[in-house]
Design an enzyme around this catalytic site. Structure first.
Site, PDB file in Angstrom:
ATOM      1  N   ARG B  12       0.828  -1.206   0.000  1.00 46.80           N
ATOM      2  CA  ARG B  12       0.000   0.000   0.000  1.00 46.80           C
ATOM      3  C   ARG B  12       0.870   1.268   0.000  1.00 46.80           C
ATOM      4  NH1 ARG B  12      -0.885   4.998   1.831  1.00 46.80           N
ATOM      5  NH2 ARG B  12      -0.304   4.303   3.933  1.00 46.80           N
ATOM      6  N   ASP B  13       1.450   1.573   1.120  1.00 44.07           N
ATOM      7  CA  ASP B  13       2.219   2.815   1.239  1.00 44.07           C
ATOM      8  C   ASP B  13       3.333   2.856   0.200  1.00 44.07           C
ATOM      9  OD1 ASP B  13       3.648   5.032   2.030  1.00 44.07           O
ATOM     10  OD2 ASP B  13       3.770   4.494   4.130  1.00 44.07           O
ATOM     11  N   HIS B 204       7.088   4.538  12.281  1.00 42.67           N
ATOM     12  CA  HIS B 204       7.148   4.397  10.825  1.00 42.67           C
ATOM     13  C   HIS B 204       8.214   5.387  10.333  1.00 42.67           C
ATOM     14  CE1 HIS B 204       4.734   3.979   6.884  1.00 42.67           C
ATOM     15  NE2 HIS B 204       5.670   4.846   6.603  1.00 42.67           N
ATOM     16  N   HIS B 206      11.289   6.767   7.640  1.00 44.80           N
ATOM     17  CA  HIS B 206      11.806   6.805   6.269  1.00 44.80           C
ATOM     18  C   HIS B 206      13.321   6.940   6.344  1.00 44.80           C
ATOM     19  CE1 HIS B 206       8.072   7.694   3.653  1.00 44.80           C
ATOM     20  NE2 HIS B 206       7.723   7.025   4.716  1.00 44.80           N
ATOM     21  N   CYS B 237      10.843   8.338  -2.127  1.00 44.96           N
ATOM     22  CA  CYS B 237      10.522   9.535  -1.361  1.00 44.96           C
ATOM     23  C   CYS B 237       9.771  10.486  -2.276  1.00 44.96           C
ATOM     24  CB  CYS B 237      11.792  10.203  -0.859  1.00 44.96           C
ATOM     25  SG  CYS B 237      11.448  11.800  -0.080  1.00 44.96           S
ATOM     26  N   ASN B 246      10.472   4.915   2.352  1.00 47.74           N
ATOM     27  CA  ASN B 246      10.168   3.976   3.416  1.00 47.74           C
ATOM     28  C   ASN B 246      11.386   3.143   3.785  1.00 47.74           C
ATOM     29  OD1 ASN B 246       7.343   4.161   4.113  1.00 47.74           O
ATOM     30  ND2 ASN B 246       6.896   3.495   2.020  1.00 47.74           N
TER      31      ASN B 246
END
Lengths: 282, 282
Positions: B12-13, B204, B206, B237, B246
């Site tokens: 998803r992300d 979460h 990055h 990004c 991520n």
């Protein structure tokens, strides 16, 4: 539309003949990769007793884990009515039944005579009809038998006809041990296509002695356009440890595409599936 | 039981933030590989409008193609009640809602104020409760915002509390642009864990500026044991083309296991998933 249809049998025929028991989630990942490669028909498991075939003990989980999709035919092998009922209760697009052109191979492999096997399939055929799903028949040892040696073309022809009379929409003619030569395949197909439409016949070759692609060419010449293969050559050869067994899907697809015959398969994704299948063997 | 839980958000992300629209079957193959790697929780798609997020237009097919399994939590992001209803009609184990600790980021990214977003989630929370599924909240820009710069720890704390009051069972605190330093994360987590139990918080990160694993260590020190990551670093990004986005799942799992923290993940299969994810980016 593709010119030729490739039936992927690795998750069933392939993994059933590997010694290693592959975890269910690995099977589902392999099936998902094959779907991503756009293989239109997948033989995904066998509803057989785990006592006889521990490799397929997870058949319910594999079928449940492979949801239906547009343009996908999920096929499962069933030995009898009970297996067919269990598969239909979950949902499939095709049931497959397996017999032989060799009496000795039938007795050793499925523990009954050829005609008894056909009788055992009658309720399976009835269930397929009632549920509106396809019925596929396999004939093993159509050219050579590990016990009897050469098989008469007439024997393959008789069994194929019996399977169509039973209600099969397609019959796959197999060279189960890879010993069939192009001339042997030619004789067998000459007999079978004299009585049955080539459009409803498939061929299933093993590459144990390197004859598979030559035999594909013979079958193409007989008007056959449906071929079984196993990703990564899964399955090996049950009679010769370490030897090639099932024709591998990638070389088959390359061979067909090189002849200008489209398969509709995504080669990049098929390579991904082959890479993954190779890891499952080790 | 694993010491640490890794939440895989790549499908998803990750894929939502790739320019390329990945075919549904490729997504399903990736998800199947992640399941084979035993990732226990997968964020698989977003029930959002295809007009806004074309990468997730196939959300129904992806959810239908990912059947439930023992020990697997399938999470889907929903922006509103309508998305939640559609996801629940198919079946999920978790709904996720997304807001921000930055007013400007909220307005630019979800087109409303933070408090309006929480209000919009109320019917989603009610649906989750009634259907007995988990509700997860995301707070973006908990430390740094691309528009506002540094965010006050108090802001992250307030939003996290609002999400728990809404009914979230877990809130994931995100460094959305990877600019958060360990000291910034430390200050934010000091504030949030003073008011909320660390066992119900996730982080979460990055890796755009290489801080992700250092920030993981800070979070571990604050008692946090749930981390989001994306296989193969999917997603990049959005603010720096070509840069890492991520945190990638494989380095995260290696980092945790090197610290003696078990994740329950099968590293060999995770590598297979990473290899496949890398091919989806190109």
């Amino acid at each position: 539309m593709a010119d030729v249809t490739v039936i992927e049998v690795g998750p069933r025929d392939g993994l059933q003949n590997e010694k290693r028991i592959v975890p269910t989630d690995d099977k589902l990942a392999l099936i998902a990769l094959l779907r991503a490669a756009r293989l239109p028909r997948l033989e995904i498991t066998a509803f057989v007793s785990p006592k006889w075939v521990p490799q397929m003990a997870d058949h319910e989980a594999v079928l449940r884990g492979t949801p239906p999709a547009d343009g996908l035919i999920r096929s499962v092998l069933v030995p009898n009515e009970r297996g067919a009922q269990a598969a239909l209760a979950i949902g499939v697009e095709e049931l497959a039944v397996f017999t032989s052109a060799s009496e000795t191979f039938a007795r050793k492999n499925i523990n009954c005579s050829i005609s008894d096997s056909i009788g055992r399939f009658a309720p399976v055929a009835e269930l397929a009809r009632r549920n509106g799903v396809r019925l596929r028949g396999y004939v093993s040892c159509t050219v050579e038998c590990p016990y009897e040696g050469p098989i008469a073309p007439q024997a393959a022809e008789d069994v194929a006809i019996a399977l169509f009379e039973l209600g099969c929409v397609e019959v796959s003619l197999a060279d189960t041990i890879g010993r069939a030569t192009p001339s042997g395949v030619d004789a067998m197909l000459t007999a079978v296509t004299a009585r049955l439409p080539s459009a409803r016949l498939a061929c299933h070759f093993h590459d144990t002695f390197g004859h598979a692609l030559n035999n594909i060419d013979i079958a193409l010449a007989h008007g056959i356009g449906i071929f079984d293969s196993a990703v990564g050559g899964l399955g090996g050869c049950p009679y010769a440890p370490g030897a090639a067994g099932n024709l591998s899907t990638l070389p088959l697809v390359r061979h067909l595409e090189n002849r200008g015959l489209s398969t509709g398969i995504d080669m990049a994704r098929l390579k991904d599936a082959e890479t993954f299948a190779a890891r499952l063997r080790s």
